[in-house]
Design a protein around this motif. Structure first.
Motif, mmCIF file in Angstrom:
data_model
loop_
_atom_site.group_PDB
_atom_site.id
_atom_site.type_symbol
_atom_site.label_atom_id
_atom_site.label_comp_id
_atom_site.label_asym_id
_atom_site.label_seq_id
_atom_site.Cartn_x
_atom_site.Cartn_y
_atom_site.Cartn_z
ATOM 1 N N PHE A 144 0.845 -1.052 -0.054
ATOM 2 C CA PHE A 144 0.053 -0.104 0.039
ATOM 3 C C PHE A 144 0.850 1.275 0.032
ATOM 4 N N HIS A 145 1.962 1.405 0.700
ATOM 5 C CA HIS A 145 2.792 2.447 0.803
ATOM 6 C C HIS A 145 3.464 2.510 -0.477
ATOM 7 N N VAL A 146 4.217 1.347 -1.153
ATOM 8 C CA VAL A 146 4.815 1.547 -2.469
ATOM 9 C C VAL A 146 3.605 2.176 -3.390
ATOM 10 N N LEU A 147 2.585 1.546 -3.637
ATOM 11 C CA LEU A 147 1.539 1.903 -4.366
ATOM 12 C C LEU A 147 1.364 3.472 -4.349
ATOM 13 N N ALA A 148 1.075 3.799 -3.089
ATOM 14 C CA ALA A 148 0.989 5.484 -2.881
ATOM 15 C C ALA A 148 2.260 6.143 -3.367
ATOM 16 N N ASP A 149 3.328 5.678 -3.035
ATOM 17 C CA ASP A 149 4.505 6.282 -3.659
ATOM 18 C C ASP A 149 4.365 6.564 -5.108
ATOM 19 N N GLY A 150 3.910 5.520 -5.824
ATOM 20 C CA GLY A 150 3.807 5.496 -7.267
ATOM 21 C C GLY A 150 2.711 6.419 -7.608
ATOM 22 N N CYS A 151 1.491 6.315 -7.034
ATOM 23 C CA CYS A 151 0.469 7.251 -7.434
ATOM 24 C C CYS A 151 0.895 8.743 -7.194
ATOM 25 N N ARG A 152 1.389 9.232 -6.206
ATOM 26 C CA ARG A 152 1.621 10.513 -6.122
ATOM 27 C C ARG A 152 2.364 11.098 -7.004
ATOM 28 N N LEU A 153 3.523 10.224 -7.579
ATOM 29 C CA LEU A 153 4.235 10.579 -8.542
ATOM 30 C C LEU A 153 3.653 10.815 -10.004
ATOM 31 N N ALA A 154 2.874 10.144 -10.121
ATOM 32 C CA ALA A 154 1.915 9.925 -11.498
ATOM 33 C C ALA A 154 0.872 10.954 -11.537
ATOM 34 N N LEU A 155 0.176 11.438 -10.279
ATOM 35 C CA LEU A 155 -0.429 12.427 -10.266
ATOM 36 C C LEU A 155 0.033 13.858 -10.552
ATOM 37 N N LEU A 156 1.274 14.061 -9.818
ATOM 38 C CA LEU A 156 2.111 15.192 -10.135
ATOM 39 C C LEU A 156 2.504 15.263 -11.587
ATOM 40 N N TRP A 157 2.759 14.396 -12.040
ATOM 41 C CA TRP A 157 3.382 14.130 -13.441
ATOM 42 C C TRP A 157 2.169 14.717 -14.669
ATOM 43 N N LYS A 158 1.084 14.032 -14.209
ATOM 44 C CA LYS A 158 -0.219 14.139 -15.108
ATOM 45 C C LYS A 158 -0.960 15.534 -14.980
ATOM 46 N N TYR A 159 -1.115 15.995 -13.652
ATOM 47 C CA TYR A 159 -1.689 17.041 -13.316
ATOM 48 C C TYR A 159 -1.144 18.085 -12.679
ATOM 49 N N GLY A 160 -0.138 18.154 -11.796
ATOM 50 C CA GLY A 160 0.532 19.039 -11.123
ATOM 51 C C GLY A 160 -0.244 19.550 -9.903
ATOM 52 N N GLY A 161 0.314 20.570 -9.015
ATOM 53 C CA GLY A 161 -0.305 20.705 -7.878
ATOM 54 C C GLY A 161 0.365 20.397 -6.740
ATOM 55 N N ILE A 162 -0.171 20.058 -5.531
ATOM 56 C CA ILE A 162 0.447 19.934 -4.398
ATOM 57 C C ILE A 162 -0.109 18.453 -3.842
ATOM 58 N N TYR A 163 0.809 17.754 -3.401
ATOM 59 C CA TYR A 163 0.393 16.297 -2.745
ATOM 60 C C TYR A 163 0.837 16.232 -1.408
ATOM 61 N N LEU A 164 -0.217 15.803 -0.629
ATOM 62 C CA LEU A 164 -0.029 15.824 0.874
ATOM 63 C C LEU A 164 -0.249 14.158 1.221
#
Length: 396
Positions: A211-231
């Motif tokens: 779950f942690h590794v998946l979350a690590d990947g998701c935040r990178l993909a979200l920032l790459w595709k959309y930009g913004g702030i991740y918390l």
């Protein structure tokens, strides 16, 4: 040009002539009857289609109205960042004075067109913990003009399917006018990124920290595709956030990925995505997260000592000191739960967090700690009561 004026007698004569022609030519009469019938059928078909579309749209609004009636029962009284009692969906609200027709034209914010603050839950849970609730609520309250997107892997996209009291948490979050709960589909999210192939091949059952590794990947993909702030969902916001390219020091010469801000398609995030796959090691805690951020930032800045760039920009990226998001180190996480540390005067705590934008609670460690928060007079109670009062009152 020649104008012919018809008198009433002429008109009657014309009508009589037409009748004579129709009598002498029944084919023409039959043609006109068929034409009228055809036009009538087409008109009925169009009316049925229009009724169907309007009925479906109204059903959606009615269902959401029912949801917001439930939200009214929660008794939220704070106004600045909360929605009206009637709400169209999780991602668009209308006031109680608005009509259903007005509600139907409300556009729903989405990170593709309106970057915001993003949270991710990769587990199958549909009932967010109080800490997750507080993280999302505090971000929404302190950033009322920014959309707050909460991506949940188990969420089906239809808020009306979740009713009180079983899903009280989701309904409470959706009552905030700038909080939008969205489904998380990793396969779709990772498409067109280096993580697509990795996700197809990885076996979650063999991963120690999936779950942690998946979350690590998701935040990178979200920032790459959309930009913004991740918390992370264990970061309680205590001050407003600004959009800029940043990451934050966790400790001496070590970065963390619990709070990140980047423009979409940023080359730093692109490097992180490539490294995530090429240097993958899911069995090493933090290898895909803080350790990845640290090694890529060192390459980016061309240094082995990141401390040289604290609170400075390195090739367009601001490297913040730890007090911005990690004022209490993970080695001292118990301090959040020490009872009696918060007295009636909270000035001492405010002074301690003067330069802090968000407080990381280190849930990987503190989540195993069972503590009674309400009435404990601890730092965590202060944070809940001050920055996420709805969660504090309803779920604690």
């Amino acid at each position: 040009m020649c104008l012919i004026l018809l008198t009433p007698r002429d008109t009657m004569a014309s009508s009589d002539a037409e009748g004579v022609i129709q009598e002498k030519h029944p084919v023409i009469k039959q043609y006109k009857i068929s034409l009228r019938m055809g036009m009538g059928i087409i008109t009925i078909f169009l009316l049925v289609c229009l009724f169907y579309m309007l009925n479906n749209s109204c059903d959606e609004v009615k269902g959401t109205f029912k949801q917001n009636t439930l939200m009214y029962k929660l008794g939220n009284s704070s106004k600045p960042a909360e929605a009206s009692q009637m709400k169209l969906t999780t991602s668009g609200q209308v006031s109680t004075e608005s009509t259903w027709i007005q509600a139907l034209i409300v556009k729903h914010p989405h990170p593709t067109t309106e970057p915001g603050i993003m949270f991710v839950q990769t587990s199958g849970e549909l009932n967010p913990s109080p800490l997750i609730m507080c993280s999302v609520e505090s971000a929404a309250r302190l950033n009322p003009n920014k959309p707050v997107y909460f991506f949940m892997k188990a969420f089906n996209g239809d808020i009306s399917a979740y009713q009180e009291p079983e899903y009280k948490g989701i309904l409470l979050l959706s009552s905030f006018k700038n909080v939008f709960i969205l489904p998380l589909n990793p396969k779709e999210l990772f498409s067109s990124t280096p993580l697509a192939g990795w996700y197809e091949k990885v076996d979650p059952s063999k991963e120690t920290f999936w779950f942690h590794v998946l979350a690590d990947g998701c935040r990178l993909a979200l920032l790459w595709k959309y930009g913004g702030i991740y918390l992370d969902t264990d970061v309680i916001s205590i001050k407003p956030l600004q959009f800029e390219n940043f990451l934050c020091e966790e400790s001496n010469n070590r970065a963390n990925n619990a709070a990140l801000g980047f423009n979409h398609s940023h080359s730093f995030i692109e490097s992180c995505l490539s490294d995530f796959v090429e240097d993958y090691n899911g069995a090493d805690w933090g290898h895909q997260g803080p350790k990845l951020m640290t090694r890529i930032l060192k390459k980016w800045c061309g240094t082995d000592d990141l401390d040289d760039f604290l609170n400075k920009k390195c090739k367009g990226i601001l490297y913040l000191s730890s007090n911005w998001f990690y004022p209490v180190p993970y080695t001292n996480w118990q301090r959040f739960f020490e009872e009696g540390t918060w007295n009636e005067n909270s000035e001492e705590i405010r002074n301690e967090f003067t330069k802090t934008r968000g407080v990381h609670i280190w849930n990987f460690l503190s989540g195993r700690h069972r503590a009674h928060i309400k009435g404990s007079r601890s730092i965590i109670e202060y944070l809940f009561s001050e920055f996420c009062p709805s969660t504090y009152e309803e779920l604690m």
